[in-house]
Structures are given as structure tokens and as C-alpha cells.
Design a protein around this motif. Structure first.
Motif, PDB file in Angstrom:
ATOM      1  N   LEU A 108       0.831  -1.214   0.000  1.00 17.96           N
ATOM      2  CA  LEU A 108       0.000   0.000   0.000  1.00 17.96           C
ATOM      3  C   LEU A 108       0.860   1.256   0.000  1.00 17.96           C
ATOM      4  N   ARG A 109       1.956   1.214   0.729  1.00 17.43           N
ATOM      5  CA  ARG A 109       2.850   2.373   0.824  1.00 17.43           C
ATOM      6  C   ARG A 109       3.742   2.527  -0.410  1.00 17.43           C
ATOM      7  N   SER A 110       3.962   1.445  -1.136  1.00 11.19           N
ATOM      8  CA  SER A 110       4.922   1.456  -2.234  1.00 11.19           C
ATOM      9  C   SER A 110       4.322   1.611  -3.621  1.00 11.19           C
ATOM     10  N   LEU A 111       3.067   1.244  -3.791  1.00 12.91           N
ATOM     11  CA  LEU A 111       2.447   1.220  -5.117  1.00 12.91           C
ATOM     12  C   LEU A 111       1.405   2.313  -5.271  1.00 12.91           C
ATOM     13  N   PRO A 112       1.155   2.739  -6.501  1.00 14.88           N
ATOM     14  CA  PRO A 112       0.064   3.691  -6.737  1.00 14.88           C
ATOM     15  C   PRO A 112      -1.276   3.082  -6.311  1.00 14.88           C
ATOM     16  N   GLU A 113      -2.222   3.923  -5.974  1.00  9.69           N
ATOM     17  CA  GLU A 113      -3.523   3.469  -5.481  1.00  9.69           C
ATOM     18  C   GLU A 113      -4.291   2.631  -6.490  1.00  9.69           C
ATOM     19  N   ARG A 114      -3.970   2.755  -7.778  1.00  8.84           N
ATOM     20  CA  ARG A 114      -4.732   2.032  -8.796  1.00  8.84           C
ATOM     21  C   ARG A 114      -4.591   0.516  -8.701  1.00  8.84           C
ATOM     22  N   PHE A 115      -3.550   0.029  -8.023  1.00 19.12           N
ATOM     23  CA  PHE A 115      -3.319  -1.406  -7.943  1.00 19.12           C
ATOM     24  C   PHE A 115      -4.270  -2.074  -6.965  1.00 19.12           C
ATOM     25  N   LYS A 116      -4.831  -3.176  -7.411  1.00 19.99           N
ATOM     26  CA  LYS A 116      -5.596  -4.040  -6.515  1.00 19.99           C
ATOM     27  C   LYS A 116      -4.584  -5.004  -5.908  1.00 19.99           C
ATOM     28  N   LEU A 117      -4.665  -5.166  -4.611  1.00 19.98           N
ATOM     29  CA  LEU A 117      -3.699  -6.010  -3.910  1.00 19.98           C
ATOM     30  C   LEU A 117      -4.348  -7.297  -3.444  1.00 19.98           C
ATOM     31  N   ASP A 118      -3.633  -8.379  -3.634  1.00 18.82           N
ATOM     32  CA  ASP A 118      -4.074  -9.688  -3.158  1.00 18.82           C
ATOM     33  C   ASP A 118      -2.912 -10.309  -2.408  1.00 18.82           C
ATOM     34  N   VAL A 119      -3.025 -10.341  -1.090  1.00 23.89           N
ATOM     35  CA  VAL A 119      -1.990 -10.937  -0.247  1.00 23.89           C
ATOM     36  C   VAL A 119      -2.633 -12.138   0.424  1.00 23.89           C
ATOM     37  N   HIS A 120      -2.038 -13.301   0.216  1.00 24.97           N
ATOM     38  CA  HIS A 120      -2.633 -14.506   0.799  1.00 24.97           C
ATOM     39  C   HIS A 120      -1.562 -15.555   1.098  1.00 24.97           C
ATOM     40  N   ILE A 121      -1.949 -16.494   1.947  1.00 24.55           N
ATOM     41  CA  ILE A 121      -1.058 -17.576   2.336  1.00 24.55           C
ATOM     42  C   ILE A 121      -0.973 -18.590   1.203  1.00 24.55           C
ATOM     43  N   THR A 122       0.215 -19.099   0.960  1.00 20.33           N
ATOM     44  CA  THR A 122       0.406 -20.157  -0.024  1.00 20.33           C
ATOM     45  C   THR A 122      -0.496 -21.330   0.361  1.00 20.33           C
ATOM     46  N   PRO A 123      -1.336 -21.793  -0.564  1.00 22.42           N
ATOM     47  CA  PRO A 123      -2.281 -22.870  -0.243  1.00 22.42           C
ATOM     48  C   PRO A 123      -1.606 -24.093   0.384  1.00 22.42           C
ATOM     49  N   GLY A 124      -2.227 -24.566   1.471  1.00 18.47           N
ATOM     50  CA  GLY A 124      -1.749 -25.774   2.134  1.00 18.47           C
ATOM     51  C   GLY A 124      -0.597 -25.591   3.095  1.00 18.47           C
ATOM     52  N   THR A 125      -0.213 -24.337   3.387  1.00 21.46           N
ATOM     53  CA  THR A 125       0.964 -24.135   4.237  1.00 21.46           C
ATOM     54  C   THR A 125       0.637 -23.643   5.646  1.00 21.46           C
ATOM     55  N   HIS A 126      -0.638 -23.426   5.960  1.00 19.98           N
ATOM     56  CA  HIS A 126      -0.991 -22.936   7.294  1.00 19.98           C
ATOM     57  C   HIS A 126      -2.325 -23.515   7.725  1.00 19.98           C
ATOM     58  N   ALA A 127      -2.431 -23.854   8.997  1.00 21.72           N
ATOM     59  CA  ALA A 127      -3.642 -24.482   9.530  1.00 21.72           C
ATOM     60  C   ALA A 127      -4.865 -23.573   9.426  1.00 21.72           C
ATOM     61  N   SER A 128      -4.683 -22.270   9.521  1.00 20.74           N
ATOM     62  CA  SER A 128      -5.804 -21.318   9.484  1.00 20.74           C
ATOM     63  C   SER A 128      -5.770 -20.452   8.235  1.00 20.74           C
ATOM     64  N   GLU A 129      -5.295 -20.999   7.127  1.00 21.41           N
ATOM     65  CA  GLU A 129      -5.098 -20.170   5.934  1.00 21.41           C
ATOM     66  C   GLU A 129      -6.387 -19.489   5.476  1.00 21.41           C
ATOM     67  N   HIS A 130      -7.524 -20.184   5.526  1.00 18.91           N
ATOM     68  CA  HIS A 130      -8.777 -19.587   5.064  1.00 18.91           C
ATOM     69  C   HIS A 130      -9.143 -18.364   5.911  1.00 18.91           C
ATOM     70  N   ALA A 131      -9.057 -18.500   7.228  1.00 16.49           N
ATOM     71  CA  ALA A 131      -9.404 -17.392   8.131  1.00 16.49           C
ATOM     72  C   ALA A 131      -8.458 -16.206   7.950  1.00 16.49           C
ATOM     73  N   VAL A 132      -7.163 -16.478   7.842  1.00 18.71           N
ATOM     74  CA  VAL A 132      -6.183 -15.399   7.668  1.00 18.71           C
ATOM     75  C   VAL A 132      -6.392 -14.711   6.321  1.00 18.71           C
ATOM     76  N   ASN A 133      -6.576 -15.499   5.260  1.00 16.94           N
ATOM     77  CA  ASN A 133      -6.807 -14.922   3.930  1.00 16.94           C
ATOM     78  C   ASN A 133      -8.069 -14.058   3.908  1.00 16.94           C
ATOM     79  N   LYS A 134      -9.108 -14.498   4.604  1.00 17.33           N
ATOM     80  CA  LYS A 134     -10.360 -13.735   4.668  1.00 17.33           C
ATOM     81  C   LYS A 134     -10.121 -12.386   5.350  1.00 17.33           C
ATOM     82  N   GLN A 135      -9.355 -12.377   6.436  1.00 20.57           N
ATOM     83  CA  GLN A 135      -9.035 -11.127   7.128  1.00 20.57           C
ATOM     84  C   GLN A 135      -8.232 -10.188   6.232  1.00 20.57           C
TER      85      GLN A 135
END
Length: 142
Positions: A87-114
Motif C-alpha cells: 500500500l505504501r509502495s504502489l500507486p492506489e490504482r493497484f488491486k492487492l491480493d496478499v494470501h497464504i500459499t495454499p496448504g501451508t498454514h492451519a488457518s489459511e482460510h481465516a487469515v486470507n479472509k481477514q
């Protein structure tokens, strides 16, 4: 990895994380390979007439990160720190998708949703203590 029609990121593997507020390790998150260049994708599409305007609806940056262990208690903080750095580095026009690599965390769905919920991210950053911790994660090593 940059697909067809996408622009490469300059310095695609920057030092996103320098340290974590409650580091149980003497290593940085970068040294622990939480983020790898192959899991950072940027797509910037230009309008069909090849004019210098960017098609904002198609400008995206996607980052997959891998917590250090499947039950890493700092996964949300790691993801939030990546999102704040972008958010601090890119222009506002970018849509950001930050998520856990699938299958690498027990709560990946909950964290990704947050991390995908803009209102929750904004509320988290209004918390002065949490913002201080995020800033520490992004600060240079002393």
C-alpha cells in the motif's frame, strides 16, 4: 512471475520484511523465505489503443507468503505487513491480493479472509499498537 501483458516489477524481490516485533528467531522473515520472488505476480494492462493510460481495473499485485510453520501465530501480522508495504509502495490504482500459499498454514482460510477484507485491514491499522508493530516489521535492521 510475470504473465503476458504484464509489466515486470522493478526489484521484484525487495526486502519486504526486515524483522518481526516478537522474533523468536535471529533471522529476518526474508531470510526464512516467507516471501519468494516466484510467488509475487504483478499485472499492469494498458488500454487497447496503446495510449499511456493504465487500465485500472486490471492492475493487480498478488503476493503469496508462506508462514514459517503450519501453526505460525504471526501469519496475520506477516500478511498485514506485506499488505502495508505494498500500500505504501504502489500507486492506489493497484488491486492487492496478499494470501497464504495454499496448504501451508492451519488457518489459511481465516487469515486470507481477514487480509482480503479492506475494512478489517483499515480498522487494524487504526490500532496504534498494531501499527507500531507493523512499522517495526518493515523497519531496517538495527
Amino acid at each position: 512471475m510475470v504473465g503476458p501483458g504484464a509489466a515486470p516489477l522493478e526489484n521484484a524481490n525487495p526486502l519486504i520484511y526486515r524483522r518481526s516485533g516478537e522474533r523468536p528467531h535471529p533471522l529476518t522473515l526474508e531470510e526464512l523465505n516467507v516471501v519468494e520472488e516466484a510467488r509475487v505476480k504483478a499485472q499492469v494492462l494498458w488500454c487497447q489503443q496503446l495510449c499511456p493510460q493504465v487500465n485500472d481495473a486490471e492492475s493487480t499485485v498478488s503476493v503469496e507468503f508462506t508462514p514459517t510453520i503450519p501453526h505460525c501465530s504471526m501469519a496475520t501480522l506477516i500478511g498485514l505487513s506485506i499488505k502495508v508495504k505494498l500500500l505504501r509502495s504502489l500507486p492506489e490504482r493497484f488491486k492487492l491480493d496478499v494470501h497464504i500459499t495454499p496448504g501451508t498454514h492451519a488457518s489459511e482460510h481465516a487469515v486470507n479472509k481477514q487480509l482480503a477484507d479492506k475494512e478489517r485491514v483499515a480498522a487494524a491499522l487504526e490500532n496504534s499498537h498494531l501499527l507500531e508493530v507493523v512499522n517495526q516489521c518493515l523497519s531496517a535492521r538495527s
